[in-house]
Scaffold this motif. Sequence first.
Motif, mmCIF file in Angstrom:
data_model
loop_
_atom_site.group_PDB
_atom_site.id
_atom_site.type_symbol
_atom_site.label_atom_id
_atom_site.label_comp_id
_atom_site.label_asym_id
_atom_site.label_seq_id
_atom_site.Cartn_x
_atom_site.Cartn_y
_atom_site.Cartn_z
ATOM 1 N N PRO A 42 0.817 -1.231 0.000
ATOM 2 C CA PRO A 42 0.000 0.000 0.000
ATOM 3 C C PRO A 42 0.846 1.275 0.000
ATOM 4 O O PRO A 42 0.473 2.264 -0.645
ATOM 5 C CB PRO A 42 -0.816 -0.138 1.284
ATOM 6 N N LEU A 43 1.982 1.265 0.705
ATOM 7 C CA LEU A 43 2.842 2.457 0.698
ATOM 8 C C LEU A 43 3.424 2.679 -0.688
ATOM 9 O O LEU A 43 3.496 3.826 -1.165
ATOM 10 C CB LEU A 43 3.961 2.313 1.730
ATOM 11 N N LEU A 44 3.833 1.607 -1.342
ATOM 12 C CA LEU A 44 4.348 1.755 -2.710
ATOM 13 C C LEU A 44 3.302 2.405 -3.603
ATOM 14 O O LEU A 44 3.609 3.297 -4.400
ATOM 15 C CB LEU A 44 4.768 0.385 -3.250
ATOM 16 N N TYR A 45 2.039 1.958 -3.460
ATOM 17 C CA TYR A 45 0.972 2.497 -4.310
ATOM 18 C C TYR A 45 0.580 3.929 -3.939
ATOM 19 O O TYR A 45 -0.106 4.602 -4.707
ATOM 20 C CB TYR A 45 -0.246 1.574 -4.270
ATOM 21 N N ARG A 46 0.998 4.400 -2.774
ATOM 22 C CA ARG A 46 0.799 5.819 -2.474
ATOM 23 C C ARG A 46 1.667 6.686 -3.369
ATOM 24 O O ARG A 46 1.301 7.813 -3.711
ATOM 25 C CB ARG A 46 1.132 6.091 -1.001
ATOM 26 N N TYR A 47 2.821 6.164 -3.768
ATOM 27 C CA TYR A 47 3.738 6.925 -4.629
ATOM 28 C C TYR A 47 3.476 6.650 -6.104
ATOM 29 O O TYR A 47 3.634 7.538 -6.949
ATOM 30 C CB TYR A 47 5.182 6.581 -4.272
ATOM 31 N N PHE A 48 3.122 5.416 -6.405
ATOM 32 C CA PHE A 48 2.846 5.022 -7.792
ATOM 33 C C PHE A 48 1.537 4.247 -7.794
ATOM 34 O O PHE A 48 1.490 3.108 -7.310
ATOM 35 C CB PHE A 48 3.999 4.182 -8.349
ATOM 36 N N PRO A 49 0.463 4.847 -8.303
ATOM 37 C CA PRO A 49 -0.873 4.252 -8.166
ATOM 38 C C PRO A 49 -1.063 2.937 -8.922
ATOM 39 O O PRO A 49 -2.038 2.237 -8.681
ATOM 40 C CB PRO A 49 -1.791 5.345 -8.723
ATOM 41 N N SER A 50 -0.127 2.608 -9.807
ATOM 42 C CA SER A 50 -0.236 1.342 -10.535
ATOM 43 C C SER A 50 1.162 0.886 -10.931
ATOM 44 O O SER A 50 2.128 1.664 -10.925
ATOM 45 C CB SER A 50 -1.100 1.511 -11.787
ATOM 46 N N LYS A 51 1.239 -0.359 -11.308
ATOM 47 C CA LYS A 51 2.515 -0.892 -11.796
ATOM 48 C C LYS A 51 2.930 -0.177 -13.073
ATOM 49 O O LYS A 51 4.124 0.105 -13.285
ATOM 50 C CB LYS A 51 2.380 -2.394 -12.035
#
Length: 208
Positions: A42-51
């Motif tokens: 979830p933290l990764l997706y806070r910076y990048f909303p998708s792969k």
Amino acid sequence: MRRLSPAEREQQIVTKAIGYFATHGFSASTRELAREIGITQPLLYRYFPSKDALVDRVFQVVYLSRWNPDWDALLRDRDKPLARRLQLFYQQYAAMILQSDWIRIFIFAGLTRQGINDRYLASLRERVFDVVLAELRHEAGVAAPTPQQYEDEIEFIWGLHAAIFYIGVRKYVYGLPVPEDTDRLIAQKLDTFLGCAPRALKNLRKSS
């Protein structure tokens, strides 16, 4: 341990993603990437909303930000002999692309993320191939090509470019040894290319 700022965390994610995709390809999961970084998904997706958004950033960092804008002027600078321009360009360009992350991500992208390669190769054709071919025609004193002659010319210059790219493939994909003196190797390939270029361009106009 000091808490990273948002900008530092984002840079950390991108740097780790470059190494991760270069090693595992684009089929690898963001969950595993997050675990490798030491953060939650979830933290990764806070910076990048998708792969896809993360892959786009990797493309910008690896392929766009490393391009030297001075190369555009160098290739067109007729105050320098064409052989010297190509030597300077390809030695510097090779230093950029003959890196593990550049080569391996490009190979993986060609297999599973075609859009990355399409964008890069379209830019390469416009900024390098078309310019070098125009300079070769100018030096050889040959007329502008027909559409078919132009496509044949593109294939001709691909031979040079692919030979340099393949040095990286041998080293970073096949794990084979390559000469340490890359500049010398490139100079040899350029000598061969330029030695036959005038005849090749003229022959293309006879055969099509």
